[in-house]
Enzyme design. Structure first.
Site, PDB file in Angstrom:
ATOM      1  N   TYR A 162       0.817  -1.204   0.000  1.00  0.00           N
ATOM      2  CA  TYR A 162       0.000   0.000   0.000  1.00  0.00           C
ATOM      3  C   TYR A 162       0.853   1.257   0.000  1.00  0.00           C
ATOM      4  CZ  TYR A 162       0.809   0.953   5.011  1.00  0.00           C
ATOM      5  OH  TYR A 162       1.378   1.259   6.217  1.00  0.00           O
ATOM      6  N   LYS A 168       6.412  -2.105   1.959  1.00  0.00           N
ATOM      7  CA  LYS A 168       5.228  -1.498   2.595  1.00  0.00           C
ATOM      8  C   LYS A 168       4.026  -2.428   2.442  1.00  0.00           C
ATOM      9  CE  LYS A 168       3.150   3.107   3.125  1.00  0.00           C
ATOM     10  NZ  LYS A 168       3.262   3.189   4.578  1.00  0.00           N
ATOM     11  N   GLU A 223      11.831   2.579  14.460  1.00  0.00           N
ATOM     12  CA  GLU A 223      10.939   3.637  13.953  1.00  0.00           C
ATOM     13  C   GLU A 223       9.668   3.635  14.791  1.00  0.00           C
ATOM     14  OE1 GLU A 223       9.751   2.705   9.863  1.00  0.00           O
ATOM     15  OE2 GLU A 223       9.849   0.577  10.326  1.00  0.00           O
TER      16      GLU A 223
HETATM   17  N1  PDD Z   1       2.850   4.992   7.326  1.00  0.00           N
HETATM   18  N2  PDD Z   1       7.508   3.745   8.942  1.00  0.00           N
HETATM   19  C1  PDD Z   1       6.389   3.010   8.929  1.00  0.00           C
HETATM   20  C2  PDD Z   1       6.383   1.704   9.648  1.00  0.00           C
HETATM   21  C3  PDD Z   1       5.241   3.484   8.257  1.00  0.00           C
HETATM   22  O1  PDD Z   1       4.115   2.747   8.232  1.00  0.00           O
HETATM   23  C4  PDD Z   1       5.292   4.746   7.609  1.00  0.00           C
HETATM   24  C5  PDD Z   1       4.122   5.287   6.832  1.00  0.00           C
HETATM   25  C6  PDD Z   1       6.501   5.475   7.657  1.00  0.00           C
HETATM   26  C7  PDD Z   1       6.650   6.817   6.998  1.00  0.00           C
HETATM   27  O2  PDD Z   1       6.675   6.710   5.596  1.00  0.00           O
HETATM   28  P1  PDD Z   1       6.148   7.896   4.673  1.00  0.00           P
HETATM   29  O3  PDD Z   1       6.924   9.107   5.086  1.00  0.00           O
HETATM   30  O4  PDD Z   1       6.470   7.457   3.317  1.00  0.00           O
HETATM   31  O5  PDD Z   1       4.688   8.050   4.954  1.00  0.00           O
HETATM   32  C8  PDD Z   1       7.583   4.941   8.324  1.00  0.00           C
HETATM   33  C9  PDD Z   1       1.689   5.442   6.592  1.00  0.00           C
HETATM   34  C10 PDD Z   1       1.514   6.917   6.605  1.00  0.00           C
HETATM   35  C11 PDD Z   1       0.460   4.691   7.108  1.00  0.00           C
HETATM   36  O6  PDD Z   1       0.598   3.512   7.337  1.00  0.00           O
HETATM   37  O7  PDD Z   1      -0.608   5.278   7.241  1.00  0.00           O
END
Ligand code: PDD
Length: 259
Positions: free
Chosen positions: A6, A123, A155
């Site tokens: 996703y 992801k 993270e």
């Molecule tokens: N989440 N780390 C994890 C585990 C994440 O699920 C996300 C993003 C990020 C940040 O990635 P980005 O800057 O590309 O959004 C880091 C999204 C926003 C979500 O699951 O809703």
């Protein structure tokens, strides 16, 4: 099998923030799982724009999910390569997203062991452990959880984690241990442009608790200050100047580049 990937792309002023970054990461996630791409990047951009238009989104998010497709049977082996992937998108209107009040007060976080799988760079929709960690944070009366592995922070539940010492922003380097955040890439680029020092290295929980500031980044929260870790207040529990400045720079620059 949780056989899907996703992306979440934010929308400001009716435009997509860092669409190219999200499309590139989607292609990488698909490729790592030998999953076919449902359409070209140009088609994907058209679909995103059409959804923004149809739903009249000014500020909010677009969720996109690609699953491998229905092979008509359950098997641990991937279905035949010609199985048609399924593409689903929806929008979420979030008026005031860029002016979130939380950005003025900051998030409080707790640490939890990182019990996720070893390919966090992909992801995938397999988000049960992050969801459990978010519930642990809620139960503790705070905003989010930071994952700890071998004493170091990997993270947040759905965001990348940073600490600040003096004029230096410290964040874990890219590897299979963390998601390669699209907001992270922009933040590091903009921080270097703003004459800030950036150190990509693992940092410990103790280091984080005694840092000058901390913050997280994600497509939905942008740059969000963190003011407390496991009950220890950072910068006297107040939002720090570097996190605040980086949020302003991020929003300003990304609005300019939105498509
Ligand atoms: N989440 N780390 C994890 C585990 C994440 O699920 C996300 C993003 C990020 C940040 O990635 P980005 O800057 O590309 O959004 C880091 C999204 C926003 C979500 O699951 O809703």
């Amino acid at each position: 099998m949780a056989d899907g990937v996703y992306e979440v792309t934010s929308v400001l002023d009716g435009k997509l923030i860092d669409f190219a970054g999200h499309a590139a990461r989607l292609a990488r996630s698909l490729s790592e799982l030998d999953m076919a791409s449902p359409c070209s990047d140009a088609e994907l951009l058209d679909i995103h724009r059409e959804l923004v238009r149809l739903n009249a989104i000014d500020e909010g998010m677009i969720y996109l999910q690609v699953t491998r497709g229905n092979p008509g049977d359950r098997d641990f082996a991937y279905p035949p390569a010609d199985t048609k992937p399924t593409l689903v998108l929806f929008t979420q209107s979030k008026p005031g997203l860029a002016n979130a009040p939380a950005a003025k007060t900051g998030w409080r976080v707790i640490s939890v062991p990182d019990m996720r799988w070893g390919r966090r760079d992909i992801k995938t929709v397999q988000l049960l452990y992050p969801s459990m960690a978010k519930m642990a944070a809620k139960a503790a009366g705070v905003d989010d959880a930071w994952f700890i592995e071998d004493g170091h922070i990997t993270e947040g539940t759905s965001n990348n984690a940073y600490i600040v010492k003096g004029n230096t922003i410290i964040t874990r380097p890219l590897s299979n241990d963390i998601l390669h955040g699209i907001t992270r890439a922009a933040l590091l680029r903009l921080a270097a442009g703003a004459q800030m020092k950036v150190e990509e290295r693992p940092f410990t929980l103790d280091e984080a608790k005694s840092a000058d500031e901390a913050f997280i980044t994600s497509a939905s929260a942008f740059v969000m200050p963190v003011v407390e870790i496991d009950g220890a207040a950072l910068s006297a529990g107040k939002v720090g100047p570097i996190a605040t400045r980086m949020r302003e720079i991020y929003l300003e620059e990304m609005r300019k580049a939105a498509v």
